[in-house]
Design an enzyme around this catalytic site. Structure first.
Site, PDB file in Angstrom:
ATOM      1  N   LEU A 128       0.900  -1.162   0.000  1.00 52.93           N
ATOM      2  CA  LEU A 128       0.000   0.000   0.000  1.00 52.93           C
ATOM      3  C   LEU A 128       0.933   1.205   0.000  1.00 52.93           C
ATOM      4  CD1 LEU A 128      -2.722  -0.902   2.683  1.00 52.93           C
ATOM      5  CD2 LEU A 128      -2.943  -0.958   0.196  1.00 52.93           C
ATOM      6  N   ASP A 129       0.526   2.281  -0.658  1.00 57.06           N
ATOM      7  CA  ASP A 129       1.357   3.489  -0.665  1.00 57.06           C
ATOM      8  C   ASP A 129       1.526   4.002   0.764  1.00 57.06           C
ATOM      9  OD1 ASP A 129       1.357   3.314  -3.396  1.00 57.06           O
ATOM     10  OD2 ASP A 129      -0.261   4.775  -3.657  1.00 57.06           O
ATOM     11  N   LYS A 130       2.544   4.835   0.937  1.00 56.28           N
ATOM     12  CA  LYS A 130       2.833   5.379   2.272  1.00 56.28           C
ATOM     13  C   LYS A 130       1.604   6.093   2.867  1.00 56.28           C
ATOM     14  CE  LYS A 130       6.144   8.369   4.584  1.00 56.28           C
ATOM     15  NZ  LYS A 130       7.213   9.351   4.414  1.00 56.28           N
TER      16      LYS A 130
END
Ligand code: URA
Length: 236
Positions: A101-103
């Site tokens: 998952l993106d930051k």
């Protein structure tokens, strides 16, 4: 492996408490009381504590509610990773996040040391459904849903599989929307790029489910639960 490490790894208790149990003489291996903390065991030995068998569990599965600002990686020189959210005794060797998952994305993230399951969930040909809720800068409408449903092409020529878009809220005055989207692949920044391709911007993204696995509503951001093999078995 040393008996005290084994019992701590199987989450019987902390290493310190395990030492107490061994000193009390309630730990046995193959029916023989353990006398020393240094006793070594292997996978075939039958270990009991107070007569109750402590079976060896090789694989562990943790369902994390990922908070913002944490990397979906095992280590990083300067930034906090999802592994650092696990209690030290749960940081089993080989534990990695399943996909990324993106930051700034929140929500359901599975962590496991079961490489086979990891592969089956992230391999491009496996098509495990993932559902996200998102806040959008822009008015997502039926046209957007149609574009996503037809399998759109991204700016760099990447052809996507059909995705399902559900519009939860539309605010035409402020040009914002709230949506739910189901995708079956996991291309880099996929949802952000899909909205980018139709001139909109994702301002918040939260993963709700992956296959049959749903984010429990009472699981706080940054917290996690261990799943049993039964719970994980039907995920696909
Ligand atoms: N799509 C994105 O753009 N980001 C994520 O973190 C997951 C899906």
């Amino acid at each position: 492996m040393r008996i005290d490490k084994y019992l701590a790894n199987m989450n019987v208790d902390s290493r310190k408490e395990v030492h107490q149990l061994i000193k009390k003489g309630v730990v046995a291996v193959n029916g023989k009381t353990v006398k020393t903390l240094k006793e070594k065991i292997n996978e075939n030995d039958v270990v009991t504590v107070n007569g109750e068998e402590i079976a060896y569990q090789k694989y562990h599965y943790f369902l994390l509610n990922k908070p913002k600002g944490v990397l979906s990686a095992t280590e990083d020189r300067s930034q906090k990773t999802v592994i650092s959210l696990l209690d030290p005794q749960d940081r089993y060797q080989g534990i990695v996040p399943v996909g990324r998952l993106d930051k700034d994305t929140t929500g359901l993230l599975l962590l496991t040391n079961d490489g086979q399951l990891n592969h089956e969930l992230v391999a491009p040909n496996k098509h495990v459904a993932k559902v996200y809720r998102a806040e959008i800068a822009g008015v997502a409408d039926e046209e957007t849903a149609k574009a996503f449903a037809s399998g759109m092409m991204l700016g760099d020529g990447t052809k996507l599989k059909p995705a399902k878009l559900k519009i939860l809220k539309q605010d035409r005055e402020n040009a914002t929307s709230e949506i739910e989207i189901e995708i079956s692949e996991g291309k880099y920044h996929q949802i952000k790029r899909m909205f980018g391709a139709v001139g909109m911007k994702v301002t918040a993204l939260d993963r709700l489910s992956m296959g049959n696995l749903h984010l429990p509503s009472d699981l706080k951001r940054g917290k996690y639960v261990e799943l049993s093999l039964d719970e994980i078995k039907n995920i696909k």
